[in-house]
Scaffold this active site. Sequence first.
Site, PDB file in Angstrom:
ATOM      1  N   GLY A   1     -33.322  40.319  47.248  1.00  0.00           N
ATOM      2  CA  GLY A   1     -33.572  39.309  46.220  1.00  0.00           C
ATOM      3  C   GLY A   1     -35.017  39.124  45.807  1.00  0.00           C
ATOM      4  O   GLY A   1     -35.300  38.646  44.717  1.00  0.00           O
TER       5      GLY A   1
ATOM      6  N   ASP B   1     -32.463  28.185  51.144  1.00  0.00           N
ATOM      7  CA  ASP B   1     -31.297  27.308  51.047  1.00  0.00           C
ATOM      8  C   ASP B   1     -31.156  26.563  52.378  1.00  0.00           C
ATOM      9  O   ASP B   1     -31.766  25.517  52.578  1.00  0.00           O
ATOM     10  CB  ASP B   1     -30.094  28.194  50.699  1.00  0.00           C
ATOM     11  CG  ASP B   1     -28.801  27.428  50.505  1.00  0.00           C
ATOM     12  OD1 ASP B   1     -28.862  26.208  50.290  1.00  0.00           O
ATOM     13  OD2 ASP B   1     -27.729  28.056  50.551  1.00  0.00           O
TER      14      ASP B   1
END
Length: 179
Positions: free
Chosen positions: A43, A101
């Site tokens: 990512g 997260d």
Amino acid sequence: MRNDILKILINEEEINQSCQKLGEQITKDYNNKQLVLVGLLKGCQPFLGDLSKRIDTHLEIAYMRASSYTKKERSKEITLLKDPTISIENKHVLIVEDIVDSALTVQKVIKEFKKLKPLSVEVVTLIDKPSGRLIDFVPKYVGHIVPNEFVVGYGLDYNEYYRNLPFVGILKQKIYKGE
Ligand code: IMP
Ligand code: MG
């Protein structure tokens, strides 16, 4: 593909501006220090590319792969694959993430890196989703804070797709639910 996006949360211009701002801050903070940017694949790819161009100090770039799967609720197994040639002893490490997260991934990477005697370990993330935290963690450098939504684009994927979108957006529900 763009048709699958419900709403754009962070557009290209906003991403550019945050890369510029973060790059300037990191340039100041690490001036004359031995810096290694460590990108977490896959990512980090567009963010690391754009951010590193805006950091005006000597630095090395390395990558590692962190994959996780959920063992049970509130617990994740995280596997790390490191580039064996990377040396961080006596250097300043800046971990480059697409999104923080639960923060379990960065926690594990930081713990592993600290064993290798770096001078410091910090985190820069394009996106912070504090509502997802399972542990206390505040990244040193944050581009954008997003609400509790699953987002894709600019490196972030759903089932490996959407990483190539130039912005960050929310997927339409029908994509998850397979309407
Ligand atoms: P954490 O360990 O829960 O902090 O998760 C970090 C990783 O989970 C990120 O590097 C992403 O690969 C993935 N992730 C978490 N939230 C999202 C999201 O909203 N979209 C896409 N990937 C996400
Ligand atoms: Mg990731």
